[in-house]
Design a protein around this motif. Sequence first.
Motif, PDB file in Angstrom:
ATOM      1  N   ASN A  25      66.078  30.370  46.310  1.00 34.38           N
ATOM      2  CA  ASN A  25      66.213  29.722  47.578  1.00 34.38           C
ATOM      3  C   ASN A  25      67.178  28.646  47.525  1.00 34.38           C
ATOM      4  O   ASN A  25      68.090  28.361  47.131  1.00 34.38           O
ATOM      5  CB  ASN A  25      64.932  29.042  47.982  1.00 34.38           C
ATOM      6  N   ASP A  90      65.940  24.670  56.536  1.00 38.13           N
ATOM      7  CA  ASP A  90      65.727  25.191  55.184  1.00 38.13           C
ATOM      8  C   ASP A  90      66.533  24.305  54.253  1.00 38.13           C
ATOM      9  O   ASP A  90      67.755  24.436  54.134  1.00 38.13           O
ATOM     10  CB  ASP A  90      66.185  26.653  55.091  1.00 38.13           C
ATOM     11  N   SER A  93      68.937  25.640  50.740  1.00 32.12           N
ATOM     12  CA  SER A  93      68.854  27.033  51.182  1.00 32.12           C
ATOM     13  C   SER A  93      69.461  28.040  50.234  1.00 32.12           C
ATOM     14  O   SER A  93      69.134  29.228  50.300  1.00 32.12           O
ATOM     15  CB  SER A  93      69.548  27.173  52.538  1.00 32.12           C
ATOM     16  N   ALA A  99      66.206  31.424  54.762  1.00 31.68           N
ATOM     17  CA  ALA A  99      66.598  30.971  56.101  1.00 31.68           C
ATOM     18  C   ALA A  99      66.577  32.124  57.091  1.00 31.68           C
ATOM     19  O   ALA A  99      66.142  31.963  58.240  1.00 31.68           O
ATOM     20  CB  ALA A  99      67.991  30.333  56.046  1.00 31.68           C
ATOM     21  N   TRP A 158      61.302  23.745  55.592  1.00 32.20           N
ATOM     22  CA  TRP A 158      60.988  24.522  54.392  1.00 32.20           C
ATOM     23  C   TRP A 158      61.907  24.055  53.271  1.00 32.20           C
ATOM     24  O   TRP A 158      63.112  23.906  53.468  1.00 32.20           O
ATOM     25  CB  TRP A 158      61.198  26.013  54.671  1.00 32.20           C
TER      26      TRP A 158
END
Length: 326
Positions: A25, A90, A93, A99, A158
């Motif tokens: 991520n 995000d 990311s 995302a 996130w």
Amino acid sequence: MTRHDHSATGADHLPSGHGPAASGNHHSGHGHGHRHGRDATDLDWEVLGPVLENGAEVHLPVYEQAVDWLRTLLAADGGPGPDAVRRVLDVGSGPGVAACVLAQAFPGAEVVAVDPGAALLERVRERAVRLGLGDRVRTHAAEVPDGLDALGGADLIWSSKVLHHIGDQRAAVAALAGHLRPGGLLAIAEGGLAPRFLPRDIGIGRPGLLARLDAAAEEWFTRMRTALPDTEDAIEDWPAFLADAGLRTPCTRSFLLDLPAPLPTPAREYVVATLTRILEAYGERLDEDDLTTLARLTDPHDAAGFARRPDAFLLAAQTVHTARAQ
């Protein structure tokens, strides 16, 4: 501050959930180099981006399960519900796999992928267009947490496997919480269980290789954390960090990645990239026998190598911690 060293090979899930490279991520991860020991110019994101994206795609089932859970949480306790989410961040990311999952799960929302890597953000844009999400997924180049001031508010934030690369994790959580709109949800993917991808006895080298890699990873992680600027010696209690940031109703849940043998090629490539990164990051802490075993496991031409083994699998657990703004 982050430069996503963890996103270099998608290895942050191996062997202990906070290894020397990113999960996808991530990272990224979680990603995915952080400025705690190597300059961003040391990493070629044009080369590493596809590797990171492959690692994140391997973990798609985890992202999808986690985001499904977030939708449920947003509707709980009289909350506004997932349909009321209009803006998602995000943070960290990487190439944008998570995302885009977030954009698909919240069709009424703008999703902002935040990362310092220009080449990674380009991959975010390309992926969003490819999935028909180009009108709702945009990118923002920024360090974490110092470069977040211009982001504005969000209904959902996130962040996966980024904050453990920041010296003051408690302050980093508070910085993210400060961008939540009333009733908004902060979700932090940190921790989990050490993944497993081979039997204890693999027929080469000494049995118990993964346990020894876990121990070496813990030593690497401790040294990495110690070397970070402004490192705070704090218990890694993510729900407590969320509560200290003034958020309410903390919830924690773990999500399983269970890919049985025979393992698909992308997952094999992810594990091989991870093992290669382990050799580079802390191979000097392993004995000759384990180094020889890892060299064989990463050799695509070796019949005992991971790319060819019929017993290869991937089993991992990712923990996500959440809490809501007042």
